[in-house]
Scaffold this active site. Structure first.
Site, short mmCIF file in Angstrom:
data_model
loop_
_atom_site.label_atom_id
_atom_site.label_comp_id
_atom_site.label_asym_id
_atom_site.label_seq_id
_atom_site.Cartn_x
_atom_site.Cartn_y
_atom_site.Cartn_z
N HIS A 73 58.49 6.81 41.71
CA HIS A 73 57.65 7.81 42.36
C HIS A 73 56.32 7.22 42.87
O HIS A 73 56.04 7.32 44.07
CB HIS A 73 57.43 9.00 41.42
CG HIS A 73 56.35 9.92 41.87
ND1 HIS A 73 56.44 10.67 43.02
CD2 HIS A 73 55.13 10.21 41.34
CE1 HIS A 73 55.33 11.38 43.17
NE2 HIS A 73 54.52 11.12 42.16
N HIS A 97 48.28 6.72 40.69
CA HIS A 97 47.78 8.09 40.73
C HIS A 97 48.19 8.95 39.53
O HIS A 97 47.52 9.91 39.21
CB HIS A 97 48.12 8.77 42.05
CG HIS A 97 49.54 9.28 42.14
ND1 HIS A 97 50.58 8.50 42.58
CD2 HIS A 97 50.09 10.47 41.82
CE1 HIS A 97 51.69 9.20 42.54
NE2 HIS A 97 51.43 10.40 42.08
N GLU A 101 46.76 10.63 33.92
CA GLU A 101 47.26 11.91 33.44
C GLU A 101 48.42 11.75 32.46
O GLU A 101 48.50 12.44 31.46
CB GLU A 101 47.70 12.75 34.66
CG GLU A 101 48.05 14.18 34.35
CD GLU A 101 46.87 14.97 33.80
OE1 GLU A 101 45.72 14.49 33.88
OE2 GLU A 101 47.11 16.06 33.25
N ASP A 102 49.31 10.81 32.75
CA ASP A 102 50.58 10.76 32.01
C ASP A 102 50.73 9.62 31.01
O ASP A 102 51.72 9.56 30.31
CB ASP A 102 51.76 10.62 33.00
CG ASP A 102 51.85 11.80 33.94
OD1 ASP A 102 51.19 12.81 33.64
OD2 ASP A 102 52.56 11.70 34.95
N ASP A 164 51.92 12.20 47.78
CA ASP A 164 52.54 12.59 46.51
C ASP A 164 53.43 13.80 46.73
O ASP A 164 54.60 13.84 46.33
CB ASP A 164 51.40 12.92 45.53
CG ASP A 164 51.89 13.35 44.17
OD1 ASP A 164 52.78 12.68 43.62
OD2 ASP A 164 51.38 14.36 43.65
N ASP A 284 65.72 24.72 76.30
CA ASP A 284 65.84 24.45 77.72
C ASP A 284 64.71 23.60 78.27
O ASP A 284 64.80 23.06 79.36
CB ASP A 284 65.88 25.78 78.50
CG ASP A 284 67.32 26.27 78.60
OD1 ASP A 284 68.20 25.53 78.13
OD2 ASP A 284 67.54 27.38 79.11
MN MN Z 1 52.63 12.11 41.47
#
Ligand code: MN
Length: 723
Positions: A73, A97, A101-102, A164, A284
């Site tokens: 990702h 990024h 957070e993770d 993202d 058209d």
């Molecule tokens: Mn992300």
């Protein structure tokens, strides 16, 4: 985990590339790396190799919903960023990024490893992720979009967020259908308009199409099949017209790239819904695009095309001279082709074409000479109108100016701050952590003892800024502090504090007031430091019975200590060289709202937080209630001094936009012997612009001669002084 800074593995004598190669996930990174090598220098690639290694290391335990390694990702997001040829820091931040957070990696570690800029961008993206879009009603959406722009200092944050979202939309298939539709709707309502606003049509178009496929899967499939069929049927006509155009350009000896232009699925769909056109009527029309080296050739080619095919009346638009608000530039013309076939041709330069696809992102494209600043050329293409203004101010064009323009209609008077769990609060400009605490709950305000902003200690009296996350520290035994009254800006906080003080036993109130006054007068003790007579005078002047009631009123914020100080000491610093007489030597400033100039009737307002401010008597910002005793002073101009000084005055000018008008206005100001201090503009409607101008003048007479000069410029509709 405090001392875990060693969480990120060191290089151990390996080059960044060797380190990156050691990861089993290198194969996912390889493709993007090749793309980076095509436009970034080697030093940059090394940095990104190392960044890949760290991001890969951080995410090594995680999997995507599809079961693939998570690092796919961030790599995909960084690839979108690299396709826009953005700078090194953008690519690094894209790879990182989701790290803070993770994973175990903290912002502090990122900053240490990759520097403050990368860390700030990642921080911005993390904050955007915490916004809860689904809490917002339809009607709030536009405000919400504006807010996202307003709270973002670095627009690269939004570019990464868009990238993202693009990858998340591409991989929606792995999610439950209801979740899919929710995300697609949010994308369509929030992110597509932002991409459009920033002129990034590549991303906008992809997002639109992916959203449509998720929200209306049936309509999408049917329309897609119909479009494919129609395109096949059109092939021959398209190639005939293409040949005709190419032949004509060759004849005229003009170098150009010519291509057939297919309408995007979603734009066909929207046209069918909004304009109630039949599918056939839309399909058209045959679209073509001609890309040229310079602007001159664009107009020459336009002439050639109008000569080759018959132009339709009113079918011509010059977005080169008057760009769209998002910076889009191109010539558009509608023509009648062979056998009456309707043709649309877009004519623009290479640079304009880049801008059309990437918009604001083009500003951050890596430049060969290594400078990160925006080249004058792309600035010009981004917004020629804004450039006019920038030229006027002789400032070196910085990329922020474009962003500032995007922000013009945002909220000048509001800031947006967050609770630690991501709820958004809208407060007036200048609001302090105390205002925020009272906005959360009056009990939180009443017991607040401190604040942490972005995880750092922050003074309770300092103004907050948009985008900060604010945490209030409370203590059950804490009580409101009277001194807060002089810094809070919301009425909610003010009245809660007053309420509390009213409820205090009067003795405590008196103590607070006494302390405040002693501090303001810089004395230890009023009763012993001042004579009886002086104290009597103070009490009479402020209509108080005794010192205790004076103290109480001071504690309640009814009387300002600065007014008492001024009363006691009105003349000591009455310097002759001050342009305004009667402030008793207190330092003062001129109000930004009414911008008084010599000749105006003026009054001094004692503002709690800003000290003495000189306003015009007619200023709308001064309410009658603010002019009571102790809150204002009668003052006059000291013309002996002002005659050698310049003062700022605000003008509002409505103009009909045309080429060159801004520089003519600038000339008029010059000729009148004045100077432009600042300038900005707003679009009123399609043709009319409102210009806010600040000029420096000696006095009212001088200002009226400036106004006269500007009035004489053709297409100036109205002009008046802002006060
Ligand atoms: Mn992300």
């Amino acid at each position: 985990m405090g001392e875990d800074t060693c969480l990120i593995p060191k290089c151990e004598g390996k080059t960044p590339l060797e380190q990156a190669l050691s990861s089993p996930n290198f194969r996912y990174y390889e493709h993007m790396r090749a793309l980076l090598c095509s436009y970034l220098p080697e030093v940059a690639i090394e940095l990104i190799d190392r960044t890949f290694f760290v991001a890969d290391f951080a995410h090594k335990e995680q999997k995507r919903a599809s079961g693939e390694p998570y690092i796919i990702h961030p790599i995909a997001v960084a690839t979108v960023i690299a396709q826009m040829h953005l700078d090194v820091e953008s690519v690094q931040a894209a790879l990182l990024h989701d790290v803070v957070e993770d994973t175990q990696i903290t912002a502090a570690m990122l900053e240490q490893e990759f520097g403050p800029t990368v860390n700030e961008i990642v921080d911005g993206v993390t904050k955007l992720d915490k916004l809860r879009f689904h809490d917002y009603k339809e009607a709030q959406m536009e405000n919400f979009r504006k807010m996202i722009l307003a709270m973002t200092k670095d627009i690269r944050v939004i570019l990464i967020k868009l990238a993202d979202r693009t990858h998340n939309m591409r991989t929606l298939g792995a999610l439950r259908p209801d979740k899919r539709v929710r995300i697609a709707k949010e994308t369509l309502e929030v992110f597509v308009p932002i991409a459009n606003r920033l002129g990034i049509s590549d991303i906008r178009a992809e997002l639109e199409e992916l959203c449509m496929a998720s929200i209306y899967p049936m309509r999408y499939r049917v329309l897609k099949a119909a479009v494919t069929r129609a395109r096949n049927n059109r092939k021959e006509v398209v190639s005939n017209i293409l040949e005709a155009i190419k032949a004509r350009l060759k004849e005229a000896n003009i170098e150009a790239k010519v291509s057939g232009r297919e309408k995007r699925l979603y734009s066909i769909y929207r046209k069918m819904v909004n304009k109630e056109l039949q599918f056939r009527e839309i399909m058209d029309v045959y679209g073509f695009r001609i890309i040229l080296k310079d602007v001159d050739s664009c107009y020459r080619v336009l002439g050639q095309m109008h000569n080759l095919f018959r132009p339709r009346p009113n079918g011509f638009k010059d977005y080169i001279a008057i760009p769209k608000l998002n910076g889009y530039q191109s010539l558009h013309t509608s023509l009648v082709g062979p056998h009456g076939v309707p043709i649309e041709i877009q004519i623009r330069t290479e640079m304009m074409d880049q801008m059309a696809a990437r918009g604001v992102a083009a500003h951050w494209a890596y430049k060969e000479n290594g400078s990160k600043s925006v080249s004058t050329a792309s600035q010009k293409n981004a917004q020629s109108w804004i450039k006019d203004l920038i030229d006027l101010q002789q400032s070196a064009g910085s990329s922020m100016e474009f962003v500032e323009d995007v922000k013009t209609d945002l909220f000048p008077d509001s800031i947006f701050v967050f609770t630690p769990d991501g709820m958004i609060y809208n407060l007036p400009q200048g609001a302090t952590p105390v205002d925020f605490a009272y906005a959360l709950h009056s009990e939180i305000g009443n017991h607040c003892v401190g604040a942490r902003v972005n995880h750092r200690a922050f003074p309770l009296s300092r103004g907050l800024e948009s985008g900060q996350s604010v945490e209030i520290v409370t203590s059950p035994v804490a009580t409101p502090n009277a001194i807060w009254l002089s810094t809070v800006v919301t009425s909610r906080a003010r009245s809660s504090i007053r309420q509390y003080l009213k409820g205090l036993r009067s003795q405590e109130c008196q103590l607070i007031g006494r302390r405040l006054l002693n501090n303001a007068l810089r004395i230890k003790n009023i009763e012993t430091s001042l004579s009886k007579e002086t104290i009597e005078n103070i009490l009479t002047n402020f209509k108080e019975q005794d010192l205790n009631s004076l103290y109480t009123d001071i504690a309640m914020g009814n009387i300002l200590t600065v007014a008492v100080a001024k009363f006691l000491d009105p003349h000591t610093h009455n310097h002759l060289e001050l342009p305004v007489k009667g402030t008793g030597g207190m330092p003062f400033t001129f109000a930004q709202c009414c911008m008084p100039i010599p000749g105006d009737d003026i009054i001094a307002h004692i503002a709690q937080e800003r000290g003495v401010v000189i306003h015009t008597k007619s200023c709308k910002n001064l309410r009658q209630s603010e002019l009571g005793p102790g809150k204002s002073l009668n003052v006059t101009w000291n013309y002996a001094v002002t005659s050698n000084m310049d003062f700022k005055a605000g003008l509002q000018i409505d103009i009909e936009n045309r080429q060159g008008i801004v520089s003519e206005i600038s000339n008029a100001v010059d000729i009148a012997g004045s100077r432009i201090e600042s300038i900005n503009s707003d679009l009123l409607d399609e043709k009319t612009f409102k210009i806010n101008l600040v000029v420096s003048v000696h006095d009212r007479d001088h200002l009226s001669s400036v106004i006269k000069r500007i009035k004489a410029v053709p297409n100036v509709l109205t002009i008046y002084r802002r006060k």
